[in-house]
Design an enzyme around this catalytic site. Structure first.
Site, short mmCIF file in Angstrom:
data_model
loop_
_atom_site.label_atom_id
_atom_site.label_comp_id
_atom_site.label_asym_id
_atom_site.label_seq_id
_atom_site.Cartn_x
_atom_site.Cartn_y
_atom_site.Cartn_z
N HIS A 1 -2.23 12.34 -2.97
CA HIS A 1 -1.83 11.03 -3.48
C HIS A 1 -2.96 10.02 -3.45
O HIS A 1 -2.79 8.89 -3.90
CB HIS A 1 -0.63 10.50 -2.69
N ASP A 2 -4.12 10.41 -2.92
CA ASP A 2 -5.29 9.54 -2.91
C ASP A 2 -6.24 9.97 -4.03
O ASP A 2 -5.94 10.86 -4.82
CB ASP A 2 -5.99 9.62 -1.56
N GLU B 1 -5.13 14.18 9.01
CA GLU B 1 -6.02 13.76 7.93
C GLU B 1 -7.32 13.31 8.59
O GLU B 1 -7.39 12.23 9.18
CB GLU B 1 -5.41 12.61 7.13
N ASP C 1 -2.05 10.02 9.74
CA ASP C 1 -2.95 9.34 8.83
C ASP C 1 -4.20 8.86 9.54
O ASP C 1 -4.12 8.34 10.66
CB ASP C 1 -2.19 8.15 8.21
N GLN D 1 -3.46 -5.02 6.58
CA GLN D 1 -3.19 -3.90 7.47
C GLN D 1 -4.03 -4.02 8.75
O GLN D 1 -5.01 -3.30 8.92
CB GLN D 1 -3.46 -2.57 6.77
N ARG E 1 2.26 14.37 9.60
CA ARG E 1 0.94 14.28 8.99
C ARG E 1 0.37 12.96 9.50
O ARG E 1 0.84 11.89 9.15
CB ARG E 1 1.05 14.32 7.47
N ASP F 1 0.85 -1.20 0.00
CA ASP F 1 0.00 0.00 0.00
C ASP F 1 0.88 1.24 0.00
O ASP F 1 0.69 2.16 0.80
CB ASP F 1 -0.94 -0.01 1.21
N ASP G 1 -5.57 -3.43 12.25
CA ASP G 1 -5.66 -2.23 13.08
C ASP G 1 -4.97 -2.43 14.42
O ASP G 1 -5.14 -3.48 15.07
CB ASP G 1 -7.12 -1.86 13.34
#
Length: 555
Positions: free
Chosen positions: A310-311, A244, A201, A169, A199, A61, A171
């Site tokens: 970037h998304d 974010e 995420d 991924q 930053r 990812d 949690d």
């Protein structure tokens, strides 16, 4: 209390080390290559570099599946290379922000491998487990259409584990005090190596309650954000967190904090989505509404503004009709859309390479209330490769020249193929060619960034949305330290004439000085300014004149 609000007037530039510059010829960008391009970023006017994840990762990812928080992926260099990079950035007056991805880890992380291997492992409770598959396992996926569930069975663990994102991924159980302490250690480690902030995420997921028994919207533990900030201020007084958090405006202050004591900055998704609706429809009223709804209550709080990142361009906050308007204008083909909610294109192809609309968009980015965040390559109008899957289409190598691979690497086999054909191929769109062209987008961007840094009213001042009688024209007026600046943007494909009184402060000449050209404005006999904006036109004005502004700022 933070001692230096540098982020209020920063120019943030987001890049991936992997995609920026390859120094050793293996086809992958690295820190030594990035250091070679620091003078380019400095010349562009960048004051803060935001790095996407560069830690050791399986790379499933784009690095957001972290396998070791205290490392640099060997493809990009070493910790020594990272420290040399931060030192070189500081020498040029630039700060470094890095991604802090702590909602989840890679399933290859030693913590998860230990947790799944032994129910008595000290890391077992670092993740979220369930013996039975929860009833809501098919709800709440971040990547609908690609992701099938949020709970996956692990045979070795004999239990289901929770993952808000992909199944590789898992949690982290962020409610666990040991996990929270580890997050602070991670922050402290990178602060010690020279970063000026993070930053963070997926912040809403970091602070949300997790578990198989959760019914309805999960409880959010906002005290966690205060803990992060207090630690940050204790370790380094001027470090920040840029969150974010794609949330509704009524929840903004929960993340900034009732006393401005949580997140320093957040990305303004509401304004971003409304801005693209305005670009698609020529109707600025929802954008004006979003600006009013997201006005911070504290001087230390600041929005991070962006056009593309970037998304995908997430349109989930728009009404169905508004969303369809944006799809029709900028992503009409199914191949351009993603996750049933967004568009996966870069800005230049979305706007069909129209220089007028590109300038309008970037003029807006630099003049809306907040701190502008640029995406690497957008300063030259880079395109995308829709043949690549999901978000990778907009993560191709930086285009430095018309040499093979765009001058990114001498290796013909790069991590992703460079765009080498069409209107956005590196032979047509690259830094070297635009540096030599005084009228290029790159040189225009440098001039605009310089003017943004000289116009600090945007970062510090109080903003007023003026009614100039046209729904296609957005008029913003800022005042700060007795100085006033005015910005006009016409979203329409036809020219518009605006007519408005200025009502300057007492003693101030009723004159608008154009900061970008010699097209100034004097009030007419009725005390009104009449200004004609060309199709997609914009104006940056200072009220009263430059000399007057400098005198007033000293009062």
């Amino acid at each position: 209390m933070i001692t230096d609000l540098w982020y209020k007037n920063a120019i943030v530039y987001c890049l991936s080390v992997e995609s920026f510059m390859d120094a050793n010829g293996d086809g992958v960008g690295d820190f030594r290559g990035l250091m070679r391009r620091l003078d380019y970023l400095h010349g562009l006017g960048v004051t803060a570099v935001w790095l996407m994840p560069f830690q050791t990762s399986p790379g499933r990812d784009d690095g957001y599946d972290v396998a070791d928080y205290y490392s640099v992926d060997p493809r990009y260099g070493t910790l020594g290379d990272f420290v040399e990079f931060t030192h070189a950035a500081h020498q040029r007056g630039m700060r470094v922000l890095i991604d802090l991805v702590v909602n989840h880890t890679s399933n290859q992380h030693p913590w998860f491998q230990s947790a799944r291997s032994d129910p008595n492992s000290p890391y077992r409770d670092w993740y979220v487990w369930s013996k039975k598959k929860p009833r809501n396992a098919n709800e709440g996926m971040v990547f609908p259409g690609v992701q099938k569930t949020t709970w996956t069975y692990d045979k070795k663990a004999g239990a289901y584990y929770f993952h808000r994102f992909y199944d590789f991924q898992p949690d982290l159980n962020t409610a666990n005090p040991d996990v929270q302490a580890e997050i602070l250690r991670i922050m402290g480690f990178w602060l010690q190596l020279g970063v000026s902030g993070f930053r963070m995420d997926a912040v809403p997921f970091v602070i949300a309650e997790k578990g198989a028994d959760i019914v309805g919207p999960p409880t959010e533990h906002f005290d966690m954000l205060r803990t992060f900030r207090e630690f940050l201020q204790w370790r380094r007084g001027d470090a920040i967190i840029l969150a974010e958090a794609n949330i509704l405006p009524e929840d903004d202050m929960k993340y900034f904090g009732a006393d401005g004591d949580r997140m320093h900055m957040m990305f303004n998704f509401q304004v971003n989505q409304s801005l693209f609706y305005a670009l698609a429809s020529s109707d600025t009223r929802p954008l004006a509404k979003a600006l009013k709804a997201t006005r911070p209550d504290y001087a230390t709080a600041q929005w991070g503004l962006f056009l593309r990142n970037h998304d995908e361009l997430d349109l989930g906050r728009l009404t169905p009709e508004q969303r369809q308007s944006v799809f029709d204008a900028f992503g009409p083909d199914a191949s351009m859309q993603l996750y049933d909610r967004g568009i996966r294109r870069r800005l230049a192809p979305m706007l069909q390479g129209d220089r007028r609309r590109l300038e309008l968009a970037y003029s807006l980015l630099l003049s809306l209330p907040g701190t502008p965040v640029l995406r690497y390559g957008d300063e030259i109008g880079m395109g995308d490769d829709l043949a690549l899957p999901e978000r990778q289409c907009a993560r191709t190598p930086m285009q430095w020249s018309n040499e093979p691979q765009g001058g990114f690497s001498p290796n013909p086999k790069t991590f992703l193929p460079a765009i080498d054909a069409g209107a956005y191929g590196f032979e047509q769109v690259n830094v070297a060619e635009q540096r030599r062209d005084p009228g290029s987008l790159l040189n225009w961007m440098e001039r605009m960034i310089r003017m943004r840094q000289e116009t600090q009213e945007i970062g510090w001042g109080d903003v007023e949305i003026m009614d100039v009688g046209h729904k296609s024209v957005l008029a913003l007026r800022y005042t700060w330290r007795n100085n006033t600046v005015l910005f006009l943007h016409n979203f329409h494909a036809e020219g518009q004439e605006v007519d408005f009184p200025l009502e300057p402060p007492t003693g101030e000449p009723d004159r608008l000085v154009n900061l970008l050209s010699d097209d100034h404005s004097e009030a007419n006999d009725q005390g009104r300014h009449v200004i004609t904006l060309e199709p997609y036109g914009y104006r940056w004005f200072r009220v009263g004149g430059l000399d007057y502004a400098f005198r007033r700022s000293e009062l």
